[in-house]
Design a protein around this motif. Structure first.
Motif: not given
Ligand code: BES
Ligand code: MN
Ligand code: ZN
Length: 505
Positions: A21, A23, A71, A76, A78
Motif C-alpha cells: 500500500t 503510496n 505498475q 500501489k 507506480e
C-alpha cells in the motif's frame, strides 16, 4: 539559503510498513540473500502473483543488473525497480555508484517519492547505520540538478521525498538508523552546496558573490561566526602573495573565515583551508584555450570548506572547526603580476613568481600562515592545485601529501569509509630543492615536468612548519570533465567523515 534538494528523508521498518500500500512514484527493491526472508517482501510478491520473484530470477543474474517493472495490479507503487544488491566484498565506492544510479533513475522517471528497501547487507566492517547514512547522502547529492543559469530549458529535480525501508529494526536501533539518515542528509546537503558554487559560472560566482553567500549562512546557522577580509585587510596582514593573484582582475579578492564551535571551549580546532580561484586564466602565463571554461571549478577547495561548515552546523556537531576560503580571480591585464615579479608573503619569505599560472599556492601560502593564529590541532588544505595530479592518479582518488603520517592515514581511511577516496604521494626532503631561486627566498615553480603535484605541496610545506598539516589536491576529483562537465562536491564526504567520526585524535 539552504542547499538541500529533498524535502525530507524518512526511515521506516518493513515490520510495520506494508510494501503493497506504499503510496510512492518509485519503489526500489535492492535484492540480496536476505530479501526472500523479509515478510513484507513475501506479501508483496504474493500480491503480484509471483511476478516479482519471477522477474528477479529471469532478470537479476549479473552483479548490478536491474529491471524496471510497470505498475502491478493490487500494488500501489507506480513503478517498481528490482536491482541486484552488492555483496559484502564490494568496496564502499561501488555501493555509492549503485545508489547514484537509483537517484538518477528517479529523476529521469520524474518520480516525486522514492522508497528503497535496502536489505541488511553492507560492506565488510560496516553496519546498517553506515548503509543508511550512505543511502541518504548519495540520494540527496545525486538528486541535484544545476539549472540556475537556464531560463527556458531548466530541468528541476523531481525527487522530493525519500523513505529508506529497513528490515527488522525497532526501538533504539531504529532511532540510530534515523540519526544516520539525518547525518547522511546533512552531508548530502553540504555536497550539493559545494557542487552549486562550483557549477555557477565564474561571472555569477566572483569572490564578492561568494562572500555574500558565506555571510548568508549566518541566517540558516546563527551559531557560525563569519568574518570577511577585503584587500585592505589582507594588505594590513601583509599577505603580499595572496594579493598578487587578484592584481590583474577587476574583481577584488576576499578571504572568508567561518568559525564553528560545537566542541569544548578548550579543544583546539581543526582548520580547513580552501583554494578559491573563481576563475583561473593562468594570468600573464596564459592558459591554452582548450577547456579553459573548466577553470570556473578552480574554487572547489573553498567550496568544500563552505559545504563542510554547513554540514557541521546543520548537525550541531560537537567539534571545533575553523574554515578559511581564499578567493581571488586570476586574470591578465596591465596591472597583472608578471613572471619574475617578487612578492613578500605574510610569513616574511619572499617569492619569485616564475609562472603566474601557479597561483593557487600563492593564495594558499598566506592563508596557511594566517590560520596558524588559531593554534589548530590539524590543518588540512584542499585545492584544485595541479593538472599533474590528473596524470598521476586519474579521476578516482584525490592526492594527499602531509608533514604528519597519522593525519595522512586518517584522511585515507576517511576516504575509504565515505567512498570519496584519496591516495598518498610522498613529500620528501629531496622534493624541496626545487623551490630555490637567485632572486627570492622561494620560487613558485620548480622541478620542470617532474612530480608537479609534489612540488606544489613542497612549496606549501614551507609555510606549515608550525603545525600538523595535510594537503589534498582535488584537481582531478572536484569536477568531471567528460562526458558531462559537472562539480562533484568532493571532498566534502571525505572531510565530513573525518571530522564527524572523531577518529582524529
Ligand atoms: N587550477 C590549475 C590546476 C588545474 C588543472 C585544475 C586542471 C584542474 C584541472 C592550477 O592553478 C594550475 O594552473 N597549475 C599549473 C601549475 C604549473 C604552472 C606549475 C598546472 O598544473 O599546469
Ligand atoms: Mn593556474
Ligand atoms: Zn588554479
Amino acid at each position: 539559503m539552504a542547499y538541500k534538494v529533498l524535502n525530507n528523508i524518512l526511515v521506516k521498518d518493513t515490520n510495520s510498513t506494508s510494501l503493497i500500500t506504499l503510496n510512492t512514484s518509485l519503489l526500489v527493491l535492492v535484492i540480496n540473500k536476505n530479501t526472500k526472508n523479509n515478510k513484507a517482501f513475501i506479501d508483496l510478491d504474493k500480491t503480484s502473483k509471483g511476478y516479482i520473484k519471477k522477474s528477479i530470477s529471469s532478470h537479476l543474474k549479473d552483479n548490478g543488473s536491474s529491471v524496471l517493472l510497470p505498475q502491478i495490479s493490487g500494488i500501489k507503487a507506480e513503478s517498481i525497480m528490482l536491482i541486484k544488491g552488492l555483496d559484502e566484498n564490494a568496496p564502499t565506492h561501488k555501493w555509492l555508484s549503485q545508489y547514484q544510479g537509483i537517484a538518477k533513475l528517479a529523476n529521469k522517471l520524474k518520480a516525486k517519492n522514492l522508497n528503497i528497501l535496502c536489505g541488511n547487507v553492507f560492506p565488510k566492517g560496516k553496519n546498517e547505520n553506515w548503509l543508511i547514512e550512505m543511502v541518504a547522502k548519495t540520494i540527496e547529492s545525486n538528486a541535484y540538478i544545476f539549472s540556475d543559469t537556464k531560463n527556458k530549458t531548466a530541468k528541476k529535480p523531481s525527487l522530493k521525498n525519500l523513505t529508506i525501508l529497513t528490515s527488522g529494526l525497532s526501538g533504539s536501533d531504529l532511532s540510530k538508523a534515523k540519526q544516520s539518515a539525518k547525518k547522511g542528509f546533512a552531508i548530502g546537503e553540504g555536497v550539493n552546496s559545494a557542487k552549486y558554487l562550483g557549477d555557477m559560472p565564474a561571472n555569477h560566482c566572483t569572490p564578492r558573490i561568494i562572500e555574500k553567500k558565506v555571510k548568508a549562512m549566518k541566517k540558516d546557522f546563527p551559531k557560525l561566526k563569519i568574518k570577511s577580509y577585503n584587500e585592505n585587510d589582507l594588505a594590513k596582514m601583509k599577505m603580499g602573495s595572496f594579493l598578487s593573484v587578484g592584481r590583474g582582475s577587476d574583481e577584488p579578492s576576499r578571504m572568508m573565515v567561518i568559525e564553528y564551535k560545537g566542541g569544548s571551549p578548550s579543544e583546539k580546532p581543526i582548520a580547513l583551508v580552501g583554494k578559491g580561484i573563481t576563475f583561473d586564466t593562468g594570468g600573464v602565463s596564459l592558459k591554452p584555450p582548450q577547456a579553459m571554461d573548466e577553470m570556473k571549478w578552480d574554487m572547489c577547495g573553498a567550496a568544500s570548506v563552505f559545504g563542510v561548515m554547513s554540514t557541521l552546523a546543520r548537525l550541531n556537531a560537537k567539534v571545533n572547526v575553523v574554515g578559511v576560503m581564499a578567493c581571488a580571480e586570476n586574470m591578465c591585464s596591465a596591472k597583472a603580476t608578471k613572471p619574475g615579479d617578487v612578492v613578500t608573503s605574510m610569513s616574511g619569505q619572499t617569492i619569485e613568481i616564475l609562472n603566474t599560472d601557479a597561483e593557487g599556492r600563492l593564495v594558499l601560502c598566506d592563508a596557511l600562515t594566517f590560520v596558524g593564529k588559531y593554534k589548530p590541532r590539524y590543518v588540512i588544505d584542499m585545492a584544485t592545485l595541479t593538472g599533474a595530479v590528473v596524470i598521476a592518479l586519474g579521476r578516482h582518488a584525490s592526492g594527499v601529501m602531509a608533514n604528519d603520517q597519522y593525519l595522512a592515514d586518517m584522511i585515507i581511511n576517511a576516504g575509504e569509509d565515505s567512498g570519496d577516496r584519496a591516495w598518498q604521494l610522498p613529500l620528501w626532503d629531496e622534493h624541496q630543492s626545487c623551490t630555490k631561486t637567485d632572486y627570492a627566498d622561494l620560487a613558485n615553480i620548480g622541478g620542470g615536468r617532474e612530480a608537479g603535484t609534489i612540488h606544489a605541496a613542497a612549496f606549501l610545506s614551507k609555510f606549515t612548519n608550525d603545525y600538523k598539516w595535510a594537503h589534498i589536491d582535488i584537481a582531478a576529483t572536484a569536477s568531471y570533465s567528460t562526458p558531462v562537465k559537472a562539480g562533484t562536491g568532493r571532498p566534502v564526504p571525505l572531510l565530513s567523515e573525518l571530522i564527524l567520526s572523531k577518529k582524529l585524535k
